[in-house]
Motif scaffolding. Structure first.
Motif, short mmCIF file in Angstrom:
data_model
loop_
_atom_site.label_atom_id
_atom_site.label_comp_id
_atom_site.label_asym_id
_atom_site.label_seq_id
_atom_site.Cartn_x
_atom_site.Cartn_y
_atom_site.Cartn_z
N ALA A 22 8.92 -1.65 -17.52
CA ALA A 22 8.01 -1.28 -18.28
C ALA A 22 6.81 -2.93 -18.21
N GLU A 23 7.71 -4.35 -18.10
CA GLU A 23 7.51 -5.26 -17.38
C GLU A 23 6.30 -5.82 -16.33
N LEU A 24 6.53 -5.29 -15.30
CA LEU A 24 6.21 -4.72 -13.90
C LEU A 24 5.03 -4.02 -13.46
N ALA A 25 4.66 -3.40 -14.83
CA ALA A 25 3.06 -2.76 -15.21
C ALA A 25 2.42 -3.49 -15.42
N GLU A 26 2.87 -3.97 -15.96
CA GLU A 26 1.46 -5.37 -16.87
C GLU A 26 1.27 -6.09 -15.94
N VAL A 27 2.01 -7.19 -14.51
CA VAL A 27 1.57 -7.36 -13.43
C VAL A 27 -0.05 -6.82 -12.87
N PRO A 28 -0.72 -7.90 -13.08
CA PRO A 28 -2.21 -7.45 -12.35
C PRO A 28 -2.28 -7.10 -11.01
N GLY A 29 -2.60 -6.02 -10.21
CA GLY A 29 -2.33 -5.28 -9.68
C GLY A 29 -3.65 -6.77 -7.99
N SER A 30 -4.01 -7.02 -8.66
CA SER A 30 -4.13 -8.37 -7.85
C SER A 30 -3.46 -9.03 -7.12
N ARG A 31 -2.39 -9.57 -7.93
CA ARG A 31 -1.85 -10.72 -8.03
C ARG A 31 -0.46 -9.70 -7.01
N ILE A 32 -0.34 -8.68 -6.99
CA ILE A 32 1.27 -7.97 -6.31
C ILE A 32 0.76 -7.75 -4.69
N VAL A 33 1.14 -9.58 -3.99
CA VAL A 33 0.33 -9.38 -2.46
C VAL A 33 1.54 -8.21 -1.92
N GLY A 34 3.00 -8.20 -2.37
CA GLY A 34 4.01 -7.27 -1.62
C GLY A 34 5.32 -7.26 -2.34
N GLY A 86 18.85 3.83 -3.89
CA GLY A 86 18.87 5.27 -4.75
C GLY A 86 20.80 5.08 -4.39
N GLU A 87 21.42 4.34 -4.05
CA GLU A 87 22.83 4.05 -3.60
C GLU A 87 23.12 3.56 -4.85
N GLY A 88 23.03 3.00 -5.74
CA GLY A 88 22.93 1.97 -6.71
C GLY A 88 22.18 2.40 -7.76
N SER A 89 22.77 1.09 -9.35
CA SER A 89 22.75 1.31 -10.73
C SER A 89 20.45 0.47 -10.71
N PHE A 90 19.75 0.63 -10.05
CA PHE A 90 18.94 0.09 -10.06
C PHE A 90 18.10 0.95 -10.70
N ASP A 91 16.64 1.14 -11.58
CA ASP A 91 16.36 2.47 -12.40
C ASP A 91 14.59 2.56 -10.77
N LEU A 92 15.24 3.02 -9.78
CA LEU A 92 13.85 2.41 -8.78
C LEU A 92 12.96 3.67 -9.17
N PRO A 93 13.17 4.57 -9.65
CA PRO A 93 12.38 5.76 -10.63
C PRO A 93 10.52 5.13 -11.21
N GLY A 94 11.32 3.92 -11.27
CA GLY A 94 10.72 3.19 -12.66
C GLY A 94 9.94 2.69 -12.65
N VAL A 95 10.19 1.85 -11.55
CA VAL A 95 10.22 0.79 -10.83
C VAL A 95 8.73 0.65 -10.33
N ILE A 96 8.74 2.21 -9.44
CA ILE A 96 8.12 2.46 -7.97
C ILE A 96 6.93 2.45 -9.73
N ALA A 97 7.00 3.51 -9.74
CA ALA A 97 5.97 4.24 -11.32
C ALA A 97 5.26 2.86 -11.84
N ALA A 98 5.95 2.17 -12.23
CA ALA A 98 5.84 0.76 -12.93
C ALA A 98 4.53 -0.14 -11.98
N LEU A 99 4.93 -0.43 -10.93
CA LEU A 99 3.90 -0.45 -9.83
C LEU A 99 3.24 -0.54 -9.91
#
Length: 282
Positions: free
Chosen positions: A192-204, A230-243
């Motif tokens: 949820a906090e990644l979703a608040e990062v300004p898109g213009s500031r995400i270089v990669g 997908g082989e570990g513990s991270f919430d990658l779907p949530g992170v990808i959606a947030a980004l």
């Protein structure tokens, strides 16, 4: 670039090389790495500067540029500059590398210039760092690239928020963040906090995965024990959606660092990295 394009970050195709080694150069030639990335499906490619120097001796800059073009690589990322904030001998050595990197970025048409924070986590002055970052961002902009700093949980920029504070203080539009999921997860930054990062500031963005438990230091764990997406513990779907909510549209970097990954033939390693990330993003 569209969201279904992917960048093979420098370590993903480096073979038996790692950032905790004194000599970080890949034992593989650049052609083998680029062709492995292309065959896997990558259209963007990351390269460590020391590997670029080696490749220039073999192919020349024009040859490197042709190699990327012939293999459909439309986005090149060059890393990693450190000590850009320092003074004295450390700064002199850093400036020499900076000059070489900027020249290479312009010659190759690279689009991302990746830099690191202070992994010694020494006291630092935000105003001084912001001024230095702004100068470097302007230099990157002058050769057609964007400047990205990657927060690391054991450095002076421990979180995305710390990195964003620096980037915003610097104020240059060409400056921003490299958001590595491993580091945001280990820094306990929720999607949820990644979703608040300004898109213009995400270089990669760099995708990967890991077990829930850290083994050894954070640095040891990140170098030796990353897993495929997908082989570990991270919430990658949530992170990808947030980004995506933040406005990031790719290319999606894939950075796999592990003893197991380094032991694979490069074509097999690149294919596994691409396949696992694409399954989550697409």
């Amino acid at each position: 670039m569209t969201a279904d394009e992917f960048l093979a970050t420098c370590w993903t195709t480096a073979g038996d090389a790692a950032p905790d080694e004194e000599d970080q150069r890949s034992p593989l030639n650049l052609r083998e790495r680029v062709e492995a990335a292309r065959e896997a499906g990558f259209t963007a490619f990351g390269l460590l500067y020391v590997d670029l120097v080696e490749a220039e001796r073999e192919y020349g800059m024009a040859g490197i540029r042709s190699l990327f073009a012939d293999n459909g690589i439309s986005h090149v990322e060059l890393e990693l500059l450190t000590d850009w904030w320092a003074d004295g001998p450390r700064r002199a050595a850093s400036d020499e590398i900076r000059t070489g990197m900027l020249k290479a970025i312009e010659t190759l048409g690279a689009r991302t210039f990746k830099i690191g924070p202070d992994v010694a986590d020494e006291p630092w002055d935000l105003d001084v760092w912001a001024k230095e970052f702004a100068v470097l961002a302007a230099q990157a902009d002058g050769v057609g690239a964007r400047l990205g700093v990657e927060p690391l949980p054991w450095s002076n920029l421990k979180t995305v928020h710390d990195g964003l504070r620096l980037v915003e203080a610097a104020g240059h539009p060409a400056g921003g963040l490299i958001i590595d999921v491993w580091h945001t997860e280990r820094a306990h930054t929720p999607p949820a906090e990644l979703a608040e990062v300004p898109g213009s500031r995400i270089v990669g963005v760099e995708l990967n995965d890991a077990d829930s438990d850290v083994v050894g230091t954070l640095f040891e764990d990140t170098v030796h024990r990353r897993r495929l997406c997908g082989e570990g513990s991270f919430d990658l779907p949530g992170v990808i959606a947030a980004l995506r909510t933040a406005g990031f549209r790719g290319p999606w970097g894939v950075e796999i660092l592990s003893d197991a990954h380094r032991a694979l033939p490069v074509r097999e390693a690149a294919a596994a990295a691409y396949r696992s990330a694409a399954a989550l993003v697409n």
